[in-house]
Enzyme design. Structure first.
Site, short mmCIF file in Angstrom:
data_model
loop_
_atom_site.label_atom_id
_atom_site.label_comp_id
_atom_site.label_asym_id
_atom_site.label_seq_id
_atom_site.Cartn_x
_atom_site.Cartn_y
_atom_site.Cartn_z
N HIS A 97 29.65 85.52 43.57
CA HIS A 97 28.99 84.50 42.75
C HIS A 97 28.11 85.21 41.72
O HIS A 97 27.40 86.16 42.06
CB HIS A 97 28.18 83.58 43.65
CG HIS A 97 27.27 82.66 42.89
ND1 HIS A 97 27.71 81.92 41.81
CD2 HIS A 97 25.94 82.37 43.03
CE1 HIS A 97 26.71 81.21 41.34
NE2 HIS A 97 25.63 81.48 42.05
N ASN A 157 24.76 81.75 35.25
CA ASN A 157 25.14 81.25 36.58
C ASN A 157 25.75 79.86 36.41
O ASN A 157 25.04 78.91 36.07
CB ASN A 157 23.88 81.23 37.45
CG ASN A 157 24.13 80.66 38.83
OD1 ASN A 157 25.15 80.04 39.09
ND2 ASN A 157 23.17 80.85 39.71
N CYS A 183 26.64 76.67 44.75
CA CYS A 183 27.31 77.88 44.24
C CYS A 183 28.34 78.42 45.22
O CYS A 183 29.16 79.27 44.85
CB CYS A 183 26.27 78.94 43.91
SG CYS A 183 24.97 78.30 42.86
O1 UT7 Z 1 23.12 80.29 42.19
C1 UT7 Z 1 22.09 79.85 42.99
C2 UT7 Z 1 21.48 80.96 43.59
N1 UT7 Z 1 20.35 81.39 42.79
C3 UT7 Z 1 20.06 82.65 42.75
O2 UT7 Z 1 20.77 83.47 43.25
C4 UT7 Z 1 18.77 83.08 42.12
C5 UT7 Z 1 18.15 84.17 42.96
N2 UT7 Z 1 16.92 84.63 42.38
C6 UT7 Z 1 16.86 85.43 41.31
O3 UT7 Z 1 17.89 85.76 40.72
C7 UT7 Z 1 15.53 85.93 40.85
O4 UT7 Z 1 14.57 85.66 41.84
C8 UT7 Z 1 15.06 85.30 39.50
C9 UT7 Z 1 15.93 85.83 38.36
C10 UT7 Z 1 15.15 83.80 39.55
C11 UT7 Z 1 13.63 85.71 39.21
O5 UT7 Z 1 13.51 87.12 39.20
P1 UT7 Z 1 12.33 87.83 39.99
O6 UT7 Z 1 12.44 89.27 39.74
O7 UT7 Z 1 12.37 87.34 41.41
O8 UT7 Z 1 11.07 87.29 39.21
P2 UT7 Z 1 9.83 86.50 39.81
O9 UT7 Z 1 10.18 85.10 40.10
O10 UT7 Z 1 9.20 87.33 40.88
O11 UT7 Z 1 8.87 86.50 38.55
C12 UT7 Z 1 8.31 87.73 38.02
C13 UT7 Z 1 7.48 87.39 36.80
C14 UT7 Z 1 6.52 86.23 37.03
O12 UT7 Z 1 5.32 86.52 36.33
P3 UT7 Z 1 4.02 87.11 37.10
O13 UT7 Z 1 3.70 86.08 38.14
O14 UT7 Z 1 4.48 88.42 37.70
O15 UT7 Z 1 3.03 87.26 36.02
C15 UT7 Z 1 7.19 85.06 36.39
O16 UT7 Z 1 6.29 84.08 35.93
O17 UT7 Z 1 8.32 86.98 35.73
C16 UT7 Z 1 7.87 85.73 35.20
N3 UT7 Z 1 9.03 84.99 34.72
C17 UT7 Z 1 9.49 85.11 33.47
N4 UT7 Z 1 9.07 85.85 32.42
C18 UT7 Z 1 9.79 85.77 31.28
C19 UT7 Z 1 9.82 84.12 35.40
N5 UT7 Z 1 10.80 83.67 34.60
C20 UT7 Z 1 10.61 84.28 33.40
C21 UT7 Z 1 11.31 84.23 32.18
N6 UT7 Z 1 10.87 84.99 31.15
N7 UT7 Z 1 12.42 83.47 31.99
#
Ligand code: UT7
Length: 323
Positions: free
Chosen positions: A250, A280, A112
């Site tokens: 980004h 993204n 990215c």
């Molecule tokens: O371009 C490359 C660079 N990449 C990035 O910049 C990505 C950086 N990271 C992020 O943007 C965020 O970390 C994410 C969007 C990927 C995830 O968001 P988050 O707030 O960090 O969520 P999390 O991974 O802590 O997950 C929270 C909850 C989890 O459930 P539990 O364990 O709390 O029950 C996940 O299983 O959300 C759940 N979850 C979803 N639920 C519904 C994860 N993905 C999904 C989904 N739909 N698509």
């Protein structure tokens, strides 16, 4: 020493749009979760076009806007993590498709941050007097390396392409840069691992892997590293942060951008955000945003803008550009 300036921008994205609601029909997710956690509403997905097809259409858009003869292009650099082939490079495929017979061509891989890295390389070729112009394109067909059963990644990414034509100039242009990498954290974001299987070992031959990401680790990296990188540029150049007209970040997550805005004390209304419509798109996300801004007439010659990216590697890159 010369300077290099972005003189034209262009873009091309595949026609097919996939909404959050459509994704909720294939994995356990919802429009509500995706929009509130990321800011993404929809993305474009290829119906068969590959990275070089998108990049060639971006190149054609730029050539048309600038009335540029393809034979006058001296170098083509393509940033991508979803190339059609390991070889020929995507840049060579573009060179052939647009008839830029006199251009050298190669790809850059910095995920990215790829567009920022590629502009940084282009800038060196121009500054040293090697070339008078460089065509830089970020292009991705991430849909082909996405695991469509993994809700933690498949809702985030999109396909697209955009780029810029850089020319030699006397002053302004790319004023300063801060690029860097943290390879020790590289395993937080991986894609397309091809195992070293051959006829003389027992390594199993399995298909190349899809995108896998520790989202929280990358989130933490971006919100720590990008504010530092922007501060670094401000300190290096002595620019007053109020002079910065826009920041083009980004487009990964709107929450990441809000944190960068707070930490750098640059107001949110200076950050251009369009992830809502594209998701993204890795190396294409910054130039897609930049091209939209140019098409809307938002950037004027003389404006100072910050361009900043982060991602796989892990890598980051920030440029201060006088438009
Ligand atoms: O371009 C490359 C660079 N990449 C990035 O910049 C990505 C950086 N990271 C992020 O943007 C965020 O970390 C994410 C969007 C990927 C995830 O968001 P988050 O707030 O960090 O969520 P999390 O991974 O802590 O997950 C929270 C909850 C989890 O459930 P539990 O364990 O709390 O029950 C996940 O299983 O959300 C759940 N979850 C979803 N639920 C519904 C994860 N993905 C999904 C989904 N739909 N698509």
């Amino acid at each position: 020493m010369y300077s290099s300036k972005i003189v034209y921008t262009g873009s091309y994205v595949p026609e097919r749009v996939v909404t959050n609601d459509e994704l909720s029909q294939i994995v356990d997710t919802s429009d509500e979760w995706i929009s509130t956690r990321t800011g993404i509403k929809k993305r474009h997905v290829s119906t068969g076009e590959n990275a070089s097809d998108l990049a060639s259409k971006t190149a054609e858009d730029i050539l048309k806007k600038g009335n540029i003869d393809p034979l006058s292009i001296e170098l083509i650099i393509v940033a991508t993590v979803s190339a059609d082939y390991s070889t020929p490079s995507t840049a060579c495929l573009v060179q052939a498709k647009i008839g830029a017979k006199n251009a050298a061509a190669f790809d850059v891989t910095a995920a990215c941050s790829g567009f920022v890295y590629a502009v940084s390389v282009a800038d060196k070729f121009i500054k040293t007097g090697t070339y008078k112009n460089v065509l830089v394109i970020g292009t991705e067909v991430l849909s082909k390396i996405t695991d469509w059963t993994d809700r933690t990644t498949c809702v985030l990414f999109g396909d697209g392409s955009a780029g810029a034509f850089l020319e030699r100039c006397e002053t302004g242009g790319i004023i300063a840069e801060d690029i860097g990498s943290d390879g020790e954290r590289g395993m937080s974001l991986t894609a397309s691992n091809i195992l070293a299987s051959n006829a003389f070992n027992d390594v199993e031959k399995v298909p190349s892997s899809c995108i896998a990401m520790d989202g929280r680790a990358v989130f933490q990296f971006a919100t720590r590293q990008i504010p530092k990188s922007i501060e670094n540029i401000i300190e290096k150049t002595g620019i007053d942060r109020n002079e910065i007209k826009y920041v083009v970040p980004h487009q990964a997550n709107s929450r990441i951008i809000e944190i960068i805005s707070k930490k750098t004390d640059i107001p949110m209304d200076k950050f251009y955000i369009n992830m809502e419509n594209y998701g993204n798109t890795s190396s294409a996300s910054i130039p897609i945003a930049l091209n939209e801004m140019v098409e809307k007439g938002m950037v004027k010659r003389g404006d100072k803008i910050i361009i900043t990216g982060f991602g796989g590697g892990l890598t980051w890159g920030t440029l201060l550009v006088e438009w």
